[in-house]
Design a protein around this motif. Sequence first.
Motif, PDB file in Angstrom:
ATOM      1  N   ALA A 211      38.720  43.923  46.793  1.00  0.00           N
ATOM      2  CA  ALA A 211      38.326  42.690  46.467  1.00  0.00           C
ATOM      3  C   ALA A 211      37.282  42.556  45.213  1.00  0.00           C
ATOM      4  O   ALA A 211      37.399  41.809  44.192  1.00  0.00           O
ATOM      5  CB  ALA A 211      37.908  41.939  47.695  1.00  0.00           C
ATOM      6  N   GLU A 212      36.515  43.467  45.409  1.00  0.00           N
ATOM      7  CA  GLU A 212      35.405  43.557  44.262  1.00  0.00           C
ATOM      8  C   GLU A 212      35.928  43.980  42.880  1.00  0.00           C
ATOM      9  O   GLU A 212      35.694  43.298  42.043  1.00  0.00           O
ATOM     10  CB  GLU A 212      34.319  44.575  44.950  1.00  0.00           C
ATOM     11  CG  GLU A 212      33.092  44.533  43.738  1.00  0.00           C
ATOM     12  CD  GLU A 212      33.112  45.534  42.668  1.00  0.00           C
ATOM     13  OE1 GLU A 212      32.451  45.013  41.618  1.00  0.00           O
ATOM     14  OE2 GLU A 212      33.988  46.459  42.674  1.00  0.00           O
ATOM     15  N   ALA A 215      38.031  40.984  41.766  1.00  0.00           N
ATOM     16  CA  ALA A 215      37.157  39.962  41.263  1.00  0.00           C
ATOM     17  C   ALA A 215      36.676  40.301  39.924  1.00  0.00           C
ATOM     18  O   ALA A 215      36.406  39.803  39.014  1.00  0.00           O
ATOM     19  CB  ALA A 215      35.986  39.671  42.022  1.00  0.00           C
ATOM     20  N   ARG A 220      38.125  34.952  39.386  1.00  0.00           N
ATOM     21  CA  ARG A 220      38.543  34.152  40.611  1.00  0.00           C
ATOM     22  C   ARG A 220      39.954  34.370  40.895  1.00  0.00           C
ATOM     23  O   ARG A 220      40.348  34.213  42.056  1.00  0.00           O
ATOM     24  CB  ARG A 220      38.377  32.534  40.131  1.00  0.00           C
ATOM     25  CG  ARG A 220      38.737  31.645  41.301  1.00  0.00           C
ATOM     26  CD  ARG A 220      38.230  30.069  41.131  1.00  0.00           C
ATOM     27  NE  ARG A 220      38.650  29.458  42.199  1.00  0.00           N
ATOM     28  CZ  ARG A 220      40.099  28.968  42.529  1.00  0.00           C
ATOM     29  NH1 ARG A 220      40.990  29.029  41.720  1.00  0.00           N
ATOM     30  NH2 ARG A 220      40.138  28.190  43.524  1.00  0.00           N
ATOM     31  N   GLY A 222      41.606  36.840  41.107  1.00  0.00           N
ATOM     32  CA  GLY A 222      41.794  38.030  41.793  1.00  0.00           C
ATOM     33  C   GLY A 222      41.786  37.957  43.263  1.00  0.00           C
ATOM     34  O   GLY A 222      42.366  38.647  44.119  1.00  0.00           O
ATOM     35  N   ARG A 223      40.939  36.808  43.828  1.00  0.00           N
ATOM     36  CA  ARG A 223      41.100  36.798  45.334  1.00  0.00           C
ATOM     37  C   ARG A 223      42.425  35.840  45.770  1.00  0.00           C
ATOM     38  O   ARG A 223      42.643  35.880  47.066  1.00  0.00           O
ATOM     39  CB  ARG A 223      39.952  35.961  45.657  1.00  0.00           C
ATOM     40  CG  ARG A 223      39.954  34.305  45.209  1.00  0.00           C
ATOM     41  CD  ARG A 223      38.665  33.777  45.864  1.00  0.00           C
ATOM     42  NE  ARG A 223      38.744  32.007  45.391  1.00  0.00           N
ATOM     43  CZ  ARG A 223      39.176  31.285  46.154  1.00  0.00           C
ATOM     44  NH1 ARG A 223      40.031  31.513  47.409  1.00  0.00           N
ATOM     45  NH2 ARG A 223      39.290  30.006  45.899  1.00  0.00           N
ATOM     46  N   LEU A 224      43.318  35.445  44.868  1.00  0.00           N
ATOM     47  CA  LEU A 224      44.459  34.771  45.307  1.00  0.00           C
ATOM     48  C   LEU A 224      45.643  35.915  45.419  1.00  0.00           C
ATOM     49  O   LEU A 224      46.828  35.199  45.459  1.00  0.00           O
ATOM     50  CB  LEU A 224      44.701  33.598  44.067  1.00  0.00           C
ATOM     51  CG  LEU A 224      43.673  32.506  43.968  1.00  0.00           C
ATOM     52  CD1 LEU A 224      44.070  31.733  43.004  1.00  0.00           C
ATOM     53  CD2 LEU A 224      43.631  31.856  45.271  1.00  0.00           C
ATOM     54  N   THR A 225      45.410  36.967  45.038  1.00  0.00           N
ATOM     55  CA  THR A 225      46.360  37.896  45.088  1.00  0.00           C
ATOM     56  C   THR A 225      46.219  38.699  46.317  1.00  0.00           C
ATOM     57  O   THR A 225      45.073  38.980  47.010  1.00  0.00           O
ATOM     58  CB  THR A 225      46.636  38.934  43.922  1.00  0.00           C
ATOM     59  OG1 THR A 225      45.454  39.806  44.037  1.00  0.00           O
ATOM     60  CG2 THR A 225      46.618  38.094  42.724  1.00  0.00           C
ATOM     61  N   ARG A 226      47.300  39.260  47.084  1.00  0.00           N
ATOM     62  CA  ARG A 226      47.153  40.457  47.805  1.00  0.00           C
ATOM     63  C   ARG A 226      48.103  41.558  47.564  1.00  0.00           C
ATOM     64  O   ARG A 226      49.113  41.395  46.718  1.00  0.00           O
ATOM     65  CB  ARG A 226      47.380  40.121  48.994  1.00  0.00           C
ATOM     66  CG  ARG A 226      48.990  39.558  49.528  1.00  0.00           C
ATOM     67  CD  ARG A 226      49.119  38.901  50.740  1.00  0.00           C
ATOM     68  NE  ARG A 226      50.487  38.807  51.203  1.00  0.00           N
ATOM     69  CZ  ARG A 226      51.056  38.122  52.048  1.00  0.00           C
ATOM     70  NH1 ARG A 226      50.328  37.344  52.515  1.00  0.00           N
ATOM     71  NH2 ARG A 226      52.504  38.249  52.426  1.00  0.00           N
TER      72      ARG A 226
END
Length: 477
Positions: A211-212, A215, A220, A222-226
């Motif tokens: 996650a780091e 980001a 921003r 970056g947190r909408l992907t997995r």
Amino acid sequence: MTRSDVTDFDVVVVGAGVAGLTAAVAAAEAGARVAVAERAPRGDAGGNTRHTEAFLRMKSIDEVSDDFEEKLLGDFQGHPDPGLLVESLRDPASWSAPLRSLSVADQRVVATLTERAGPTLRWIAGHGVRFERLATAFLTTSTTRLMPVGGGLALVDALTAAAERLGVAFRHQTTARGLLRADGRVAGVRTSRGELRGRVVLACGGYEGSAELMARYHGRGGRLTRPVARGGHYNKGEGLLMALDAGAATAGDFAYFHAEPVDPRSGAAEAAVFSFPYGILVNRDGRRFADEAPGPVDAWYERVARRIHAQPDGIGYAVFDAGCADVPNLSAAVRTDRPPVAADTLEELAARLGIPADALAETVAEFNRACPDGEFRPLEPDGLATAGLVPPKSNWARPIERAPFHAYPVIASNVFTFGGLKTNDRAEVLDTDGDPIPGLYAAGELTGMYYTNYTGSTSVLRGAVFGRIAGAEAARR
């Protein structure tokens, strides 16, 4: 002394996906003492390779696709200094440091991938993997593909078995934390379970599981992907960070990742929704935002997924009516294990999706008015395009009007990250002066090759080719 007590090897491979396993097998075949450090437990080892179908952009086991080099070198890489590009036409021995470390696709690397693809697949086949032309989830295609029978898991199983037969020492649940250096060379890795000494091949994937770092490089969004599959959660980016700390140069575009449209409700590996070209895509506001069908889905799904990613909350909805039932084998293009959201009216569908009913109704009505008459040919681009609509739909444009209606939520999952280490055609990691870092090699998703658009079905192939090269080079030196 047991194998688990040994810490001195000739070659230490970090990661046990296709790149790491081919490196380990190649090094062991060359007579090297080899260890593999792998973060995952044995039953989950293999990274992204374990979970992919492992499409290969090949005409046959011996020949790459006709457009192979063109697509890789034609990927938009920005506007590099033309003076440096002119310099690249000269003897590589005369190249300046800025050119040697420039973040653009290296023609020699691409040429090596092209030349070694067939021999590498033949070598893997010699270890018990069969390659065939099998059905894919793409109903319309732009290139040729082979696959290992059994997918990426077959590669992991066969190469792991080959490595173990050759005496490779596996250290599962062992995370590489940093590089050991001595006398100006990389001399091993510091791991969560002690030190492993030897020349190092980094093959531990990108950073989609961090996650780091997502980001850091993607903001921003970056947190909408997995990660697209469980294997990606193990890819935390330590290989990238430890190499950068050692002075490595980078390649590939750190602003992008390989995006695949998946159903966020599903936990299945690659829960892809490739059927969207036969419907429309709307966002949370009930509005269309992209051309759903610019061409064959295999060539365009990533760019459409990026448009989905740019929408509010990074989500879209693929909306269909009953008419799509006449698309042959449409279910093969939907890999999610969750059923569609269904309703008898558009208003009811909007309510179930949580989007404004009036906006969806207006969007569908506007789209329907723009649809032409003409022959619908679902298995090839048919030019059945909307008229006067923004954004347009370039193929397969038919009205959304027959109940029942259904929809799939879609997000852009992160298959792997584009930004990575710069390597040469011998899989050596280059420093910021463009010189090889002694004792350090890298292969697979950790290395940078792609910029704005993934050349489909080349990732497993480059991992296998340069993993084998890295293992052989590390053993030889």
